[in-house]
Write a protein that holds these residues in place. Structure first.
Motif, PDB file in Angstrom:
ATOM      1  N   PHE A   1     -20.982 -67.183  72.875  1.00 54.91           N
ATOM      2  CA  PHE A   1     -20.828 -66.776  74.277  1.00 54.91           C
ATOM      3  C   PHE A   1     -19.401 -66.997  74.783  1.00 54.91           C
ATOM      4  O   PHE A   1     -18.933 -66.269  75.654  1.00 54.91           O
ATOM      5  N   ASN A   2     -18.732 -68.008  74.226  1.00 60.57           N
ATOM      6  CA  ASN A   2     -17.360 -68.244  74.674  1.00 60.57           C
ATOM      7  C   ASN A   2     -16.435 -67.076  74.336  1.00 60.57           C
ATOM      8  O   ASN A   2     -15.395 -66.896  74.964  1.00 60.57           O
ATOM      9  N   HIS A   3     -16.801 -66.279  73.333  1.00 55.04           N
ATOM     10  CA  HIS A   3     -16.005 -65.100  72.971  1.00 55.04           C
ATOM     11  C   HIS A   3     -16.256 -63.933  73.910  1.00 55.04           C
ATOM     12  O   HIS A   3     -15.606 -62.891  73.784  1.00 55.04           O
ATOM     13  N   LEU A   4     -17.212 -64.087  74.814  1.00 56.02           N
ATOM     14  CA  LEU A   4     -17.621 -62.980  75.669  1.00 56.02           C
ATOM     15  C   LEU A   4     -17.251 -63.206  77.132  1.00 56.02           C
ATOM     16  O   LEU A   4     -17.807 -62.562  78.026  1.00 56.02           O
ATOM     17  N   GLY A   5     -16.333 -64.114  77.391  1.00 54.60           N
ATOM     18  CA  GLY A   5     -15.834 -64.270  78.753  1.00 54.60           C
ATOM     19  C   GLY A   5     -14.956 -63.086  79.132  1.00 54.60           C
ATOM     20  O   GLY A   5     -14.323 -62.462  78.274  1.00 54.60           O
ATOM     21  N   TYR A   6     -14.934 -62.781  80.403  1.00 53.81           N
ATOM     22  CA  TYR A   6     -14.077 -61.692  80.875  1.00 53.81           C
ATOM     23  C   TYR A   6     -12.620 -62.011  80.551  1.00 53.81           C
ATOM     24  O   TYR A   6     -11.852 -61.133  80.177  1.00 53.81           O
TER      25      TYR A   6
ATOM     26  N   ILE B   1     -14.340 -57.761  75.643  1.00 52.89           N
ATOM     27  CA  ILE B   1     -15.093 -57.339  76.818  1.00 52.89           C
ATOM     28  C   ILE B   1     -14.692 -55.931  77.237  1.00 52.89           C
ATOM     29  O   ILE B   1     -15.510 -55.142  77.716  1.00 52.89           O
ATOM     30  N   GLU B   2     -13.425 -55.588  77.042  1.00 50.14           N
ATOM     31  CA  GLU B   2     -12.963 -54.259  77.442  1.00 50.14           C
ATOM     32  C   GLU B   2     -13.649 -53.146  76.654  1.00 50.14           C
ATOM     33  O   GLU B   2     -13.725 -52.012  77.127  1.00 50.14           O
ATOM     34  N   ARG B   3     -14.145 -53.464  75.466  1.00 48.19           N
ATOM     35  CA  ARG B   3     -14.884 -52.449  74.705  1.00 48.19           C
ATOM     36  C   ARG B   3     -16.229 -52.137  75.357  1.00 48.19           C
ATOM     37  O   ARG B   3     -16.781 -51.051  75.187  1.00 48.19           O
ATOM     38  N   LEU B   4     -16.750 -53.101  76.112  1.00 45.16           N
ATOM     39  CA  LEU B   4     -18.046 -52.941  76.761  1.00 45.16           C
ATOM     40  C   LEU B   4     -17.925 -52.551  78.226  1.00 45.16           C
ATOM     41  O   LEU B   4     -18.834 -51.939  78.795  1.00 45.16           O
ATOM     42  N   PHE B   5     -16.812 -52.952  78.855  1.00 37.73           N
ATOM     43  CA  PHE B   5     -16.687 -52.857  80.306  1.00 37.73           C
ATOM     44  C   PHE B   5     -15.252 -52.492  80.635  1.00 37.73           C
ATOM     45  O   PHE B   5     -14.384 -53.355  80.670  1.00 37.73           O
ATOM     46  N   LYS B   6     -14.992 -51.208  80.843  1.00 37.55           N
ATOM     47  CA  LYS B   6     -13.610 -50.749  81.023  1.00 37.55           C
ATOM     48  C   LYS B   6     -13.122 -50.865  82.460  1.00 37.55           C
ATOM     49  O   LYS B   6     -11.921 -50.842  82.707  1.00 37.55           O
ATOM     50  N   ALA B   7     -14.032 -50.995  83.430  1.00 31.59           N
ATOM     51  CA  ALA B   7     -13.603 -51.145  84.815  1.00 31.59           C
ATOM     52  C   ALA B   7     -13.009 -52.533  85.030  1.00 31.59           C
ATOM     53  O   ALA B   7     -13.283 -53.469  84.283  1.00 31.59           O
ATOM     54  N   ASP B   8     -12.174 -52.674  86.061  1.00 32.84           N
ATOM     55  CA  ASP B   8     -11.583 -53.971  86.382  1.00 32.84           C
ATOM     56  C   ASP B   8     -12.517 -54.697  87.337  1.00 32.84           C
ATOM     57  O   ASP B   8     -12.624 -54.356  88.510  1.00 32.84           O
TER      58      ASP B   8
ATOM     59  N   THR C   1      -6.308 -53.196  86.322  1.00 34.40           N
ATOM     60  CA  THR C   1      -6.025 -52.973  84.911  1.00 34.40           C
ATOM     61  C   THR C   1      -6.658 -51.660  84.467  1.00 34.40           C
ATOM     62  O   THR C   1      -7.848 -51.428  84.669  1.00 34.40           O
ATOM     63  N   ASP C   2      -5.838 -50.804  83.875  1.00 37.34           N
ATOM     64  CA  ASP C   2      -6.303 -49.542  83.296  1.00 37.34           C
ATOM     65  C   ASP C   2      -6.425 -49.777  81.794  1.00 37.34           C
ATOM     66  O   ASP C   2      -5.429 -49.785  81.065  1.00 37.34           O
ATOM     67  N   VAL C   3      -7.658 -50.012  81.346  1.00 37.43           N
ATOM     68  CA  VAL C   3      -7.885 -50.404  79.949  1.00 37.43           C
ATOM     69  C   VAL C   3      -7.448 -49.310  78.990  1.00 37.43           C
ATOM     70  O   VAL C   3      -6.840 -49.580  77.949  1.00 37.43           O
ATOM     71  N   THR C   4      -7.746 -48.065  79.326  1.00 38.43           N
ATOM     72  CA  THR C   4      -7.426 -46.954  78.426  1.00 38.43           C
ATOM     73  C   THR C   4      -5.922 -46.772  78.280  1.00 38.43           C
ATOM     74  O   THR C   4      -5.398 -46.609  77.175  1.00 38.43           O
TER      75      THR C   4
END
Length: 286
Positions: free
Chosen positions: A270-275, A174-181, A189-192
């Motif tokens: 879809f289960n792989h795409l939970g936050y 999910i962090e590859r698609l959505f970097k904000a917390d 969380t600072d993904v970068t």
């Protein structure tokens, strides 16, 4: 009544300096925020409420009275306390003595018992086959990357045959698609930078601790290496994460989203795409 003990591991090999530095940083941060931690952890809004309810349901419905449970990275007892209330024989393990002190006060105030141990997940201070269940919710992201195999090997070692690990971690897919917390309030969380940032502390300082998320592939590989079988991989908030709280504030919308998520959360892909990811894995009996 609460019992404290220090981590006395038979393994005297010093960890790599990098791993030791990570652990020292994590310990230091939680020593400083322990007294205010419970004020910081609750989110605000319907998306947070749905996330927390799903997390609690997943874990607490799988822990039974009388079971011996190790709660790794237990902190101030977000799950240690309710598991003890349900009659489980809980041991809480954490790097931070200050966090354990807060948890000890909660247990005493409720007339509950748990053994609290200060120690390292990569060198668990327990005999082989000591526990029916090992739990860890959100704490595994603080593990140094080079220590991940050791932690999962230790989990397998201390589980009885047929025992289970239940965990919750942030999903790196999910962090590859959505970097904000999505659920940030004061701990962000600072993904970068791969850090958890503690903002607006009582001292006015910001503290940072290393924070490494997991992908479903990471978890499958780590369990497979130890011969453990993943029996459930659930995505927490595969839909709500994309919706604004203003939308979820409508009770009818929130109910529909919760119902839809109950179907999606256990259904590939879809289960792989939970936050976050909620996982159950079993140690074979033979």
């Amino acid at each position: 009544m609460t019992t404290y003990d220090q981590n006395l591991s038979a393994d005297t090999t010093a960890p790599p300096r990098e791993a030791a530095d990570v652990k020292d940083t994590v310990r230091s941060v939680y020593q400083r925020v322990a007294e205010e931690y419970d004020e910081r952890i609750p989110g605000a809004g319907p998306s947070d409420d749905m996330f927390t309810a799903a997390e609690r349901s997943f874990l607490l419905n799988k822990v039974k009275a009388g079971q011996r449970v190790l709660d790794m990275g237990c902190g101030t007892g977000r799950f240690t306390v309710p598991m003890a209330e349900r009659g489980a024989q809980v041991t809480g393990l954490d790097l931070s003595r200050a966090m354990l002190d807060v948890l000890g006060g909660k247990l005493a105030a409720r007339g509950l018992h748990a053994e609290l141990r200060e120690g390292d997940m990569a060198a668990l201070p327990f005999p082989d086959e000591s526990f029916d269940v090992v739990t860890s919710m959100l704490a595994l992201m603080h593990i140094p990357l080079e220590d991940r195999p050791k932690v999962f090997a230790e989990v397998r070692r201390v589980l009885r045959p047929g025992g289970r690990m239940l965990l919750g971690v942030k999903n790196s897919l999910i962090e590859r698609l959505f970097k904000a917390d999505r659920f940030a309030s004061v701990d962000v969380t600072d993904v970068t930078a791969k850090e958890l940032v503690f903002t607006r502390t009582r001292t006015g300082e910001e503290y940072t601790a290393p924070w490494y998320s997991f992908s479903p592939q990471d978890l499958n590989a780590l369990f497979a290496t130890e011969g453990m079988v993943v029996t459930q991989l659930r995505g927490n908030s595969p839909l709500a994460v994309w919706l604004a709280d203003e939308v979820l504030s409508d009770p009818a919308v929130a109910l529909a989203v919760q119902s839809f998520e109950r179907t999606l959360c256990d259904t590939p892909p879809f289960n792989h795409l939970g936050y976050h990811l909620l996982v159950e894995a079993v140690k074979p009996r033979h």
